[in-house]
Design a protein around this motif. Structure first.
Motif, PDB file in Angstrom:
ATOM      1  N   GLU B  71       0.836  -1.198   0.000  1.00  0.00           N
ATOM      2  CA  GLU B  71       0.000   0.000   0.000  1.00  0.00           C
ATOM      3  C   GLU B  71       0.871   1.248   0.000  1.00  0.00           C
ATOM      4  OE1 GLU B  71      -3.726   1.480   2.725  1.00  0.00           O
ATOM      5  OE2 GLU B  71      -2.013   0.526   3.654  1.00  0.00           O
ATOM      6  N   SER B  72       2.001   1.160   0.705  1.00  0.00           N
ATOM      7  CA  SER B  72       2.896   2.325   0.746  1.00  0.00           C
ATOM      8  C   SER B  72       3.553   2.552  -0.606  1.00  0.00           C
ATOM      9  CB  SER B  72       3.962   2.127   1.821  1.00  0.00           C
ATOM     10  OG  SER B  72       3.339   1.815   3.037  1.00  0.00           O
ATOM     11  N   ILE B  73       3.826   1.445  -1.337  1.00  0.00           N
ATOM     12  CA  ILE B  73       4.366   1.600  -2.698  1.00  0.00           C
ATOM     13  C   ILE B  73       3.349   2.345  -3.560  1.00  0.00           C
ATOM     14  CG2 ILE B  73       4.993   0.365  -4.799  1.00  0.00           C
ATOM     15  CD1 ILE B  73       6.169  -1.805  -3.061  1.00  0.00           C
ATOM     16  N   LEU B  74       2.085   1.913  -3.438  1.00  0.00           N
ATOM     17  CA  LEU B  74       1.017   2.570  -4.192  1.00  0.00           C
ATOM     18  C   LEU B  74       0.967   4.059  -3.844  1.00  0.00           C
ATOM     19  CD1 LEU B  74      -1.637   2.319  -5.904  1.00  0.00           C
ATOM     20  CD2 LEU B  74      -2.814   1.881  -3.783  1.00  0.00           C
ATOM     21  N   PHE B  75       1.008   4.340  -2.548  1.00  0.00           N
ATOM     22  CA  PHE B  75       0.950   5.720  -2.062  1.00  0.00           C
ATOM     23  C   PHE B  75       2.125   6.534  -2.614  1.00  0.00           C
ATOM     24  CE2 PHE B  75       1.398   8.932   1.319  1.00  0.00           C
ATOM     25  CZ  PHE B  75       0.099   9.414   1.332  1.00  0.00           C
ATOM     26  N   GLY B  76       3.323   5.944  -2.525  1.00  0.00           N
ATOM     27  CA  GLY B  76       4.509   6.644  -3.011  1.00  0.00           C
ATOM     28  C   GLY B  76       4.462   6.878  -4.511  1.00  0.00           C
ATOM     29  N   ALA B  77       3.976   5.865  -5.253  1.00  0.00           N
ATOM     30  CA  ALA B  77       3.926   6.009  -6.709  1.00  0.00           C
ATOM     31  C   ALA B  77       2.924   7.091  -7.105  1.00  0.00           C
ATOM     32  CB  ALA B  77       3.549   4.676  -7.352  1.00  0.00           C
ATOM     33  N   VAL B  78       1.796   7.141  -6.398  1.00  0.00           N
ATOM     34  CA  VAL B  78       0.799   8.176  -6.710  1.00  0.00           C
ATOM     35  C   VAL B  78       1.389   9.553  -6.424  1.00  0.00           C
ATOM     36  CG1 VAL B  78      -1.423   9.138  -6.030  1.00  0.00           C
ATOM     37  CG2 VAL B  78      -1.179   6.692  -6.356  1.00  0.00           C
ATOM     38  N   LEU B  79       2.089   9.663  -5.295  1.00  0.00           N
ATOM     39  CA  LEU B  79       2.726  10.933  -4.932  1.00  0.00           C
ATOM     40  C   LEU B  79       3.720  11.349  -6.017  1.00  0.00           C
ATOM     41  CD1 LEU B  79       2.479  12.644  -2.375  1.00  0.00           C
ATOM     42  CD2 LEU B  79       4.554  11.579  -1.544  1.00  0.00           C
ATOM     43  N   GLY B  80       4.544  10.373  -6.455  1.00  0.00           N
ATOM     44  CA  GLY B  80       5.522  10.668  -7.497  1.00  0.00           C
ATOM     45  C   GLY B  80       4.858  11.117  -8.788  1.00  0.00           C
ATOM     46  N   THR B  81       3.772  10.434  -9.172  1.00  0.00           N
ATOM     47  CA  THR B  81       3.083  10.791 -10.411  1.00  0.00           C
ATOM     48  C   THR B  81       2.485  12.186 -10.317  1.00  0.00           C
ATOM     49  OG1 THR B  81       2.553   8.459 -10.584  1.00  0.00           O
ATOM     50  CG2 THR B  81       1.395   9.924 -12.060  1.00  0.00           C
ATOM     51  N   VAL B  82       1.901  12.504  -9.159  1.00  0.00           N
ATOM     52  CA  VAL B  82       1.309  13.837  -8.991  1.00  0.00           C
ATOM     53  C   VAL B  82       2.380  14.909  -9.136  1.00  0.00           C
ATOM     54  CG1 VAL B  82       0.242  15.377  -7.303  1.00  0.00           C
ATOM     55  CG2 VAL B  82      -0.641  13.061  -7.615  1.00  0.00           C
ATOM     56  N   VAL B  83       3.551  14.650  -8.545  1.00  0.00           N
ATOM     57  CA  VAL B  83       4.638  15.635  -8.647  1.00  0.00           C
ATOM     58  C   VAL B  83       5.115  15.762 -10.094  1.00  0.00           C
ATOM     59  CG1 VAL B  83       7.005  16.121  -7.960  1.00  0.00           C
ATOM     60  CG2 VAL B  83       5.367  15.347  -6.268  1.00  0.00           C
ATOM     61  N   LEU B  84       5.260  14.599 -10.778  1.00  0.00           N
ATOM     62  CA  LEU B  84       5.749  14.629 -12.160  1.00  0.00           C
ATOM     63  C   LEU B  84       4.768  15.322 -13.099  1.00  0.00           C
ATOM     64  CD1 LEU B  84       7.303  11.106 -12.680  1.00  0.00           C
ATOM     65  CD2 LEU B  84       8.468  13.288 -12.836  1.00  0.00           C
ATOM     66  N   LEU B  85       3.469  15.148 -12.847  1.00  0.00           N
ATOM     67  CA  LEU B  85       2.470  15.657 -13.788  1.00  0.00           C
ATOM     68  C   LEU B  85       1.894  16.998 -13.363  1.00  0.00           C
ATOM     69  CD1 LEU B  85       0.543  12.405 -14.743  1.00  0.00           C
ATOM     70  CD2 LEU B  85       2.354  13.549 -15.966  1.00  0.00           C
ATOM     71  N   ARG B  86       2.574  17.709 -12.484  1.00  0.00           N
ATOM     72  CA  ARG B  86       2.044  19.011 -12.070  1.00  0.00           C
ATOM     73  C   ARG B  86       2.210  20.009 -13.222  1.00  0.00           C
ATOM     74  NH1 ARG B  86       7.131  18.624 -10.995  1.00  0.00           N
ATOM     75  NH2 ARG B  86       8.494  20.428 -10.810  1.00  0.00           N
ATOM     76  N   GLN B  87       1.498  21.109 -13.087  1.00  0.00           N
ATOM     77  CA  GLN B  87       1.616  22.156 -14.101  1.00  0.00           C
ATOM     78  C   GLN B  87       2.892  22.945 -13.844  1.00  0.00           C
ATOM     79  OE1 GLN B  87      -1.713  24.735 -13.997  1.00  0.00           O
ATOM     80  NE2 GLN B  87      -0.961  26.041 -15.634  1.00  0.00           N
ATOM     81  N   THR B  88       3.782  23.011 -14.842  1.00  0.00           N
ATOM     82  CA  THR B  88       5.036  23.714 -14.608  1.00  0.00           C
ATOM     83  C   THR B  88       4.880  25.191 -14.949  1.00  0.00           C
ATOM     84  OG1 THR B  88       5.720  23.045 -16.793  1.00  0.00           O
ATOM     85  CG2 THR B  88       6.537  21.740 -14.959  1.00  0.00           C
ATOM     86  N   ARG B  89       5.945  25.977 -14.661  1.00  0.00           N
ATOM     87  CA  ARG B  89       5.832  27.434 -14.761  1.00  0.00           C
ATOM     88  C   ARG B  89       5.571  27.898 -16.193  1.00  0.00           C
ATOM     89  NH1 ARG B  89      10.774  29.052 -12.364  1.00  0.00           N
ATOM     90  NH2 ARG B  89      10.172  27.819 -10.580  1.00  0.00           N
ATOM     91  N   ASP B  90       6.123  27.145 -17.173  1.00  0.00           N
ATOM     92  CA  ASP B  90       5.943  27.596 -18.555  1.00  0.00           C
ATOM     93  C   ASP B  90       4.704  26.983 -19.206  1.00  0.00           C
ATOM     94  OD1 ASP B  90       6.952  25.124 -18.424  1.00  0.00           O
ATOM     95  OD2 ASP B  90       8.452  25.350 -19.992  1.00  0.00           O
ATOM     96  N   GLU B  91       3.819  26.457 -18.387  1.00  0.00           N
ATOM     97  CA  GLU B  91       2.574  25.915 -18.947  1.00  0.00           C
ATOM     98  C   GLU B  91       1.397  26.678 -18.366  1.00  0.00           C
ATOM     99  OE1 GLU B  91       3.894  21.264 -19.452  1.00  0.00           O
ATOM    100  OE2 GLU B  91       3.006  21.946 -17.595  1.00  0.00           O
ATOM    101  N   ARG B  92       0.279  26.571 -19.062  1.00  0.00           N
ATOM    102  CA  ARG B  92      -0.894  27.249 -18.522  1.00  0.00           C
ATOM    103  C   ARG B  92      -2.086  26.314 -18.611  1.00  0.00           C
ATOM    104  NH1 ARG B  92      -3.796  29.313 -22.856  1.00  0.00           N
ATOM    105  NH2 ARG B  92      -3.021  28.119 -24.595  1.00  0.00           N
ATOM    106  N   GLN B  93      -3.097  26.674 -17.853  1.00  0.00           N
ATOM    107  CA  GLN B  93      -4.278  25.837 -17.803  1.00  0.00           C
ATOM    108  C   GLN B  93      -5.338  26.435 -18.713  1.00  0.00           C
ATOM    109  OE1 GLN B  93      -5.311  25.213 -13.791  1.00  0.00           O
ATOM    110  NE2 GLN B  93      -6.837  23.668 -14.201  1.00  0.00           N
ATOM    111  N   VAL B  94      -5.954  25.610 -19.541  1.00  0.00           N
ATOM    112  CA  VAL B  94      -7.046  26.111 -20.376  1.00  0.00           C
ATOM    113  C   VAL B  94      -8.342  25.463 -19.913  1.00  0.00           C
ATOM    114  CG1 VAL B  94      -5.644  26.579 -22.400  1.00  0.00           C
ATOM    115  CG2 VAL B  94      -6.591  24.304 -22.054  1.00  0.00           C
TER     116      VAL B  94
END
Lengths: 116, 255
Positions: B71-94
């Motif tokens: 379960e902790s692996i799942l938790f860690g992987a989700v955390l990692g994915t959320v960090v990787l897929l965040r909106q970066t400074r040079d991107e914008r939300q439409v």
């Protein structure tokens, strides 16, 4: 031969996955190959746990002791395997998304140079 | 390294590994054999604790500590994915625009949505009795929510899916697992030992001691984790665009 065939199938699936991983020209395809490698472990685990004439180790509609059961321990391990595999795949695909954005390519051969 | 040389190295490696694997396979006990010492013991332990589904008993009772790791692996992987897929400074939300959905797709997806949700909850609740459990049911329940994306559009899905709330539920599921485990300590036994609750009557919903509780905790975590994961990927596909200036609207549809 029949008595080890399922194990050999698992080995074959693993090798096919490795071949795909090593020759892949696309990172998404490579992640798929890794999933193939991992499926070999499901086949191996379930093959190790099989018992001739055995049924699922679930007693909701089965009188305990009435039939031989396949090994539940390896089935639980296979479940763990599936969950970990799915999460790792998600993490890798997220990495691929970022690689594609930063470098404009998903071909691992074109990713050799380091870029800030 | 040239492609040709690489092919040779690969052939050598795969050939060697294949030979070793075949040798190892030939040494394994015969397929379908009678001897499964751990399996037999697991079945006995599950029956003595009134858990009809032996696989659940292994996962949430005998090997509950390993499931905490998983379960902790799942938790860690989700955390990692959320960090990787965040909106970066040079991107914008439409803002995704509403999309046209064919009426038959809409009808069937809207019928399937409540059914899928109920099936998911059923699978979680009956994990100690029949095939299924928190992991499987959680995924089914999370899928149900995403049928709204198929049936209506991304904005409808976003309304019922405040991601930060699901992130909290994800963490709460993980915490609940640890709390149930620690509660056994208060009762004077080992961490995650199934001693907290009476084992109940065999093959009823309230049987298996703490197995249904742990199943529910996992179901909560997995459902929330899948929602958060898919939210990350869907945001990338639908909402997040390169460059701060271009005013190109997105369609908000499945592409």
């Amino acid at each position: 031969m029949m008595s080890v065939l399922p194990y050999l199938v698992a080995a074959w699936i693993f090798l096919v996955g490795c071949y795909g991983l090593a020759t892949s020209r696309n990172l998404i395809h490579a992640v798929g190959c890794l999933v193939v490698c991992q499926s070999a472990t499901y086949v191996l685990l379930l093959a190790v746990g099989y018992r001739d004439g055995g049924t699922a180790p679930v007693h909701s509609d089965l009188e305990p002791g009435s039939r031989p059961l396949v090994d539940p321990v390896v089935q639980a391990l296979a479940l763990t395997d599936v969950v970990v595999g799915a999460t790792v795949t998600a993490l890798l695909l997220a990495l691929v998304v970022q690689v594609a954005k930063r470098h404009g390519t998903v071909d691992p051969d074109e990713l050799s140079e380091l870029r800030g | 390294m040239s492609r040709r040389l690489r092919g040779w190295v690969l052939a050598l490696g795969l050939g060697g590994l294949g030979a070793l694997l075949v040798a190892a396979c030939l040494d394994l006990p015969d397929f379908g054999g009678e001897r499964h010492p751990y399996g037999d013991r697991a079945v006995r332990a599950a029956l003595s604790r009134h858990t009809a589904n032996v696989v659940s008993s292994v996962n949430f009772d005998l090997r509950a500590f390993d499931t905490l790791g998983e379960e902790s692996i799942l938790f860690g992987a989700v955390l990692g994915t959320v960090v990787l897929l965040r909106q970066t400074r040079d991107e914008r939300q439409v803002e995704p625009a509403p999309a046209r959905v064919s009426p038959s797709v809409r009808r069937y997806a809207l019928i399937a949505l409540p059914l899928t949700l109920v099936v998911g909850l059923y699978v979680v609740a009956h994990g100690q009795l029949s095939p299924g459990g928190g992991f499987q049911g959680g995924v089914v329940a999370a899928t149900a929510l995403h049928l709204l994306y198929i049936a209506v559009d991304y904005r409808a899905l976003r309304r019922i899916r405040p991601v930060h709330l699901y992130a909290v539920v994800d963490a709460a599921g993980e915490a609940a697992f640890v709390v149930v485990g620690a509660a056994a300590l208060l009762g004077g036994s080992a961490f995650l030992a199934n001693t907290l609750l009476p084992y109940g009557e065999f093959n009823t919903l309230a049987s298996g001691g703490t197995v249904p509780l742990l199943n529910a905790a996992i179901g909560m975590e997995v459902a929330a984790a899948v929602v958060v994961l898919l939210a990350g990927f869907l945001d990338q596909a639908v909402e997040i665009e390169d460059g701060p200036s271009a005013g190109r609207p997105t369609t908000g549809t499945r592409e």
